[in-house]
Design an enzyme around this catalytic site. Structure first.
Site, PDB file in Angstrom:
ATOM      1  CB  ALA A   1      23.853 -20.434  22.773  1.00 21.89           C
TER       2      ALA A   1
ATOM      3  CB  ALA B   1      29.182 -18.216  24.173  1.00 17.68           C
ATOM      4  CD  GLN B   2      29.701 -23.651  28.642  1.00 16.04           C
ATOM      5  OE1 GLN B   2      29.495 -24.464  27.738  1.00 16.04           O
ATOM      6  NE2 GLN B   2      30.188 -24.015  29.828  1.00 16.04           N
ATOM      7  CB  VAL B   3      25.531 -17.552  30.368  1.00 12.30           C
ATOM      8  CG1 VAL B   3      25.510 -16.469  31.443  1.00 12.30           C
ATOM      9  CG2 VAL B   3      25.402 -16.926  28.973  1.00 12.30           C
TER      10      VAL B   3
ATOM     11  CE  LYS C   1      27.184 -14.892  24.227  1.00 14.17           C
ATOM     12  NZ  LYS C   1      26.326 -14.011  23.374  1.00 14.17           N
TER      13      LYS C   1
ATOM     14  CG  ASP D   1      19.414 -15.077  17.641  1.00 14.82           C
ATOM     15  OD1 ASP D   1      18.459 -15.756  17.236  1.00 14.82           O
ATOM     16  OD2 ASP D   1      20.422 -15.577  18.177  1.00 14.82           O
TER      17      ASP D   1
END
Length: 552
Positions: A191, A194-196, A209, A342
């Site tokens: 996103a 961040a990224q997971v 995350k 969101d």
């Protein structure tokens, strides 16, 4: 600043670059504007309270008078759709015949939106957030911006594994191999912030995350740059009043960048959801592996709420899915008043449990605690929207600061034309009679007509509304996107109205200054409303929902 200057130049030069080859498009644009003006006039005539002498007409004559007004509005909406389609065909033809002539063959909105998209992609982070907010402004900005910037919901920057390793090891204070038994190098989701990644520890599957490296350090400067650019445009073009977008993002971004804050939000949300009895879970936080830039949770399987193929393959009813999603978020709004703002599809995951849908709710960085007074007023509005109580809608909108533009505000919240609410006020139904027309091009034209009619009022309004309303509008837009992808199989207005009615009753019962007979009246009215909702649900279940039944 250079992108803003180019966009300004695009719009200014477009005024002087009309050529003979563009005369057809110019004529069609003029015709579309005239059709839109006629639609606005028909809407005014239909929604404006009738004069006393008109109301005194014999009932058959009065009904015929109102029916003719409604038909005039529908005819005008159809004309707008036809004019817009003709313009679109002409623009497509110009693009095919003159591919080398950028300004002559492309809509200036498309050019400007593409420049804005490129800017967001180049800079990432805050810029993507701003672009996503703009893409949510349905009915308020040209459709080209919505269509082009919507790609930002599916595109996001991806950090290299070395960058991820650097952040994880710095935050956890140990090598990544010591913190986890295994850590997948490729992220499963990415996103703007961040990224997971999937990891394991002691045989347990985890979701980690990780914030994009350097984002925390550059975000303040990015917000400042975006703010300066927006303020510059506002000074050059007084009609541009979208500075509230930056005003809304700026105070919340630091909280979204603090994953400890997000972890606390998730636990508070989980506690409330458990009390509702709704089948929704929030992944458990592992605090020993969570810091401001790294959030570690137990991994929970699920697919996106808009993945209709997976929904159907799992044997789930789309109506059950839509009703559960709407129930979870409306319980947050009207019960706990602690709201996930969101809920785009990647944050609302689904899976099958005992033949029924179960939600896995993720990404709890952006929450809002609603003021109790605001919550009650908002509940009164949604209760009135469900019951099609026209006087109640107008009064509740006024209490929230919306006066003349209340028809558009109601349409923005429900994603349905205001005339549909007017029709339900006459029939006493909680559902629109012609459900098969929901979401039609004519409906969209009617809502857009209200938007054009009250555009300046709404833009000014969005700059003065309390921040909690702006975040609720964003939440509402996200939920509407999910519902539309599911085929709108459930009456989400009724779901919202149910929770809103309960909130209105609870407020009445706890108001010490309210007389006992008023409290009794509030209780009886709630029971009556609840009975109507149960009858509505029974008719839908029995098959009276027509299109609703087919969609499920």
């Amino acid at each position: 600043a250079s992108t803003v200057s180019l966009i300004i130049f695009d719009y200014e030069s477009a005024k002087f670059m009309k050529t003979a080859s563009d005369s057809k498009i110019a004529q069609l644009e003029s015709e579309l504007a005239e059709r839109q003006r006629e639609l606005q006039e028909a809407q005014k005539e239909y929604t404006t309270p009738d004069a006393a002498e008109v109301k005194q007409l014999p009932k058959p004559q009065y009904q015929a008078h109102k029916q003719q007004q409604k038909q005039n509005m529908k005819d005008a909406a159809r004309s707008v759709v036809e004019a817009a389609n003709e313009l679109k065909k002409a623009e497509s033809s110009a693009l095919t015949s003159k591919p080398s002539s950028t300004h002559a063959s492309r809509n200036v909105h498309e050019i400007a939106a593409t420049r804005l998209l490129d800017l967001c992609r180049r800079n990432g982070g805050v810029y993507i957030k701003v672009g996503q907010h703009v893409a949510n402004l349905d009915y308020l900005i040209p459709r080209e911006y919505i269509q082009i910037l919507s790609s930002l919901f599916d595109e996001a920057p991806q950090s290299s594994f070395e960058s991820v390793r650097k952040v994880v090891e710095k935050e956890l204070g140990k090598p990544i191999g010591d913190a986890f038994d295994h850590f997948e190098e490729e992220p499963i989701a990415s996103a703007s912030l961040a990224q997971v990644h999937v990891a394991t520890k002691d045989g347990k599957k985890l979701a980690v995350k990780v914030q994009h490296d350097g984002l925390r350090e550059t975000s303040a400067g990015d917000i400042f740059a975006v703010t300066v650019a927006v303020r510059l445009v506002e000074r050059l073009f007084p009609d541009f009043s979208f500075g509230w977008i930056v005003d809304e993002i700026a105070p919340h971004l630091p909280k979204e960048l603090d994953f400890v804050h997000e972890a606390k939000n998730s636990e508070a949300a989980a506690s409330h959801i458990r009390q509702t009895g709704l089948d929704c879970i929030v992944p458990k936080v592992l605090w020993d592996k969570t810091t401001a830039r790294v959030l570690t949770m137990e991994f929970e399987e699920g697919f996106k709420a808009t993945d209709v193929e997976s929904i159907d393959a799992a044997g789930l009813s789309r109506r059950d899915v839509a009703k559960l999603i709407s129930s979870v978020f409306n319980s947050q709004v009207f019960d706990s008043a602690f709201v996930h703002c969101d809920p785009h599809p990647a944050n609302v995951l689904l899976r099958e449990r005992n033949g029924k849908p179960q939600i896995v709710l993720v990404d709890h960085g952006l929450y809002r605690q609603l003021d109790d007074d605001f919550r009650v007023r908002y509940a009164e509005l949604w209760k009135s929207l469900m019951l099609a109580d026209l006087a109640g809608i107008q009064h509740a909108c006024s209490e929230l600061g919306v006066d003349e533009a209340y028809p558009l505000f109601a349409a923005m919240l429900t994603a349905r034309p205001y005339d549909e609410i007017m029709e339900r006020s006459k029939s006493g139904s909680l559902s629109h009679v012609d459900a098969s027309a929901a979401g039609s091009a004519e409906d969209q034209a009617v809502i857009s007509g209200y938007a054009q009619q009250y555009l300046s009022d709404i833009i000014q309004l969005l700059g003065t509304l309390p921040p909690q309303m702006l975040l609720l509008l964003k939440m509402n837009d996200c939920l509407r996107h999910i519902d539309h992808a599911l085929g709108s199989p459930a009456n989400t207005v009724v779901v919202a109205g149910h929770y809103a009615s309960k909130a209105v009753l609870d407020n009445a019962m706890k108001t010490k200054t309210l007389a006992w007979n008023r409290k009794l009246h509030a209780m009886l009215h709630f029971w009556l409303v609840n009975f109507r909702i149960q009858l509505h649900d029974l008719r839908v279940w029995w098959g009276g929902g027509g299109r609703l039944r087919q969609a499920s």
